[in-house]
Design an enzyme around this catalytic site. Structure first.
Site, PDB file in Angstrom:
ATOM      1  N   SER A 133      25.273   9.891 -51.192  1.00 47.07           N
ATOM      2  CA  SER A 133      26.638  10.124 -50.714  1.00 47.07           C
ATOM      3  C   SER A 133      27.546  10.693 -51.801  1.00 47.07           C
ATOM      4  O   SER A 133      28.507  11.399 -51.492  1.00 47.07           O
ATOM      5  CB  SER A 133      27.221   8.812 -50.173  1.00 47.07           C
ATOM      6  OG  SER A 133      27.120   7.785 -51.143  1.00 47.07           O
ATOM      7  N   GLY A 143      22.928  11.269 -58.248  1.00 46.74           N
ATOM      8  CA  GLY A 143      23.500   9.929 -58.258  1.00 46.74           C
ATOM      9  C   GLY A 143      22.530   8.917 -58.837  1.00 46.74           C
ATOM     10  O   GLY A 143      21.445   9.263 -59.316  1.00 46.74           O
ATOM     11  N   ASP A 164      21.567   4.304 -58.587  1.00 49.71           N
ATOM     12  CA  ASP A 164      21.862   2.989 -58.019  1.00 49.71           C
ATOM     13  C   ASP A 164      22.238   1.986 -59.096  1.00 49.71           C
ATOM     14  O   ASP A 164      22.979   1.042 -58.843  1.00 49.71           O
ATOM     15  CB  ASP A 164      20.655   2.502 -57.212  1.00 49.71           C
ATOM     16  CG  ASP A 164      20.337   3.494 -56.099  1.00 49.71           C
ATOM     17  OD1 ASP A 164      21.182   3.662 -55.210  1.00 49.71           O
ATOM     18  OD2 ASP A 164      19.276   4.147 -56.167  1.00 49.71           O
ATOM     19  N   GLU A 181      13.462  13.632 -57.013  1.00 49.72           N
ATOM     20  CA  GLU A 181      14.601  13.585 -57.946  1.00 49.72           C
ATOM     21  C   GLU A 181      14.109  13.558 -59.386  1.00 49.72           C
ATOM     22  O   GLU A 181      14.640  14.255 -60.255  1.00 49.72           O
ATOM     23  CB  GLU A 181      15.458  12.349 -57.654  1.00 49.72           C
ATOM     24  CG  GLU A 181      16.219  12.441 -56.338  1.00 49.72           C
ATOM     25  CD  GLU A 181      16.963  11.169 -55.981  1.00 49.72           C
ATOM     26  OE1 GLU A 181      18.041  11.282 -55.389  1.00 49.72           O
ATOM     27  OE2 GLU A 181      16.473  10.068 -56.271  1.00 49.72           O
TER      28      GLU A 181
END
Ligand code: 5RP
Length: 235
Positions: free
Chosen positions: A34, A90, A92, A111
């Site tokens: 996101s 991004g 986590d 990724e």
């Protein structure tokens, strides 16, 4: 950078800020999630406005490729280029040494390939992702070839991990990755040596890749609220 937002969207702030690091002519690794969705949207806006020209994206997932197409970013594959100038993705969890846990979107295999190849890898997160030790808030995603799910589960338990098969949302049964595999989310009591655990997990036959990224990130951009103001900090 400092900005006043009535309801600060830190993911948007950091994603848009990171997109300013991309220059005309660059080959760009497009991350998943996101936060990077805002970065991809901003790249599209810069292309449409003419402030950015002739970039080519390499998507890290089906989601990233859909977004790139939606925002008019030309795409290519690793077969077409000899280098990647920059990747923006991004995470986590991020620890003080810039080690990461990734794979919340089950995209960590592609990724890692793309982020590790980039000359410059920028990570975009909001402040909730910062941890002192990896594994404190997020399990380690491990992508497993389906026929090996049982022996890999046992091998991980022998290492002291607690694996949980990731289940689909709005789909019965397990999550299936872009490569057609399954994901075990593995909780460890503590991750004392992330580099060693990354290698150990990948050495289990049937494991394709895990979400620990050691020595891959160059720059972390953190969206945070300081004294009531939303801003981006770099380390
Ligand atoms: C996907 C990822 C994402 O980058 C990570 O989950 C962060 O996502 P978000 O920006 O939505 O918080 O690793 O596999």
């Amino acid at each position: 950078m400092t900005t006043n937002l009535s309801q600060p969207n830190l993911k948007q702030l950091v994603g848009v800020t990171a997109a300013q690091e991309v220059q005309s002519g660059m080959i760009v690794g497009l991350g998943t999630g996101s936060t990077t969705a805002y970065m991809i949207e901003e790249l599209g806006a810069r292309l449409a406005a003419g402030t950015l020209r002739e970039i080519v994206g390499i998507p890290t997932s089906f989601q990233a490729s859909l977004l790139a197409k939606e925002y008019g970013i030309p795409l290519c594959t690793l077969d077409d280029v000899s280098k990647i100038d920059i990747a923006i993705d991004g995470a986590d969890e991020v620890d003080p040494a810039k080690n990461l846990i990734k794979g919340g979107g089950a995209a960590h295999t592609r990724e890692k390939i793309i982020d590790a190849l980039a000359d410059l890898f920028i990570v975009v997160v909001d402040q909730s992702k910062l941890v002192q030790k990896l594994g404190s808030t997020f399990a380690v995603p491990v992508e497993v070839i389906p026929m090996a799910i049982a022996p890999v589960t046992r091998a991980i338990e022998q290492l002291g991990g607690k694996p949980e098969l990731r289940m689909g949302v709005k789909k019965v049964g397990p999550v299936i990755t872009d490569q057609g595999n399954m994901v075990l989310d593995v909780w460890f009591e503590q991750i004392a040596d992330p580099a060693n655990l990354e290698k150990t997990l990948n050495n289990i036959p049937g494991v394709l890749e895990n979400g620990i990224f050691v020595n891959v990130a160059d720059i972390i951009l953190v969206g945070e609220i300081i004294d009531g103001e939303a801003r981006v900090r770099k380390f």
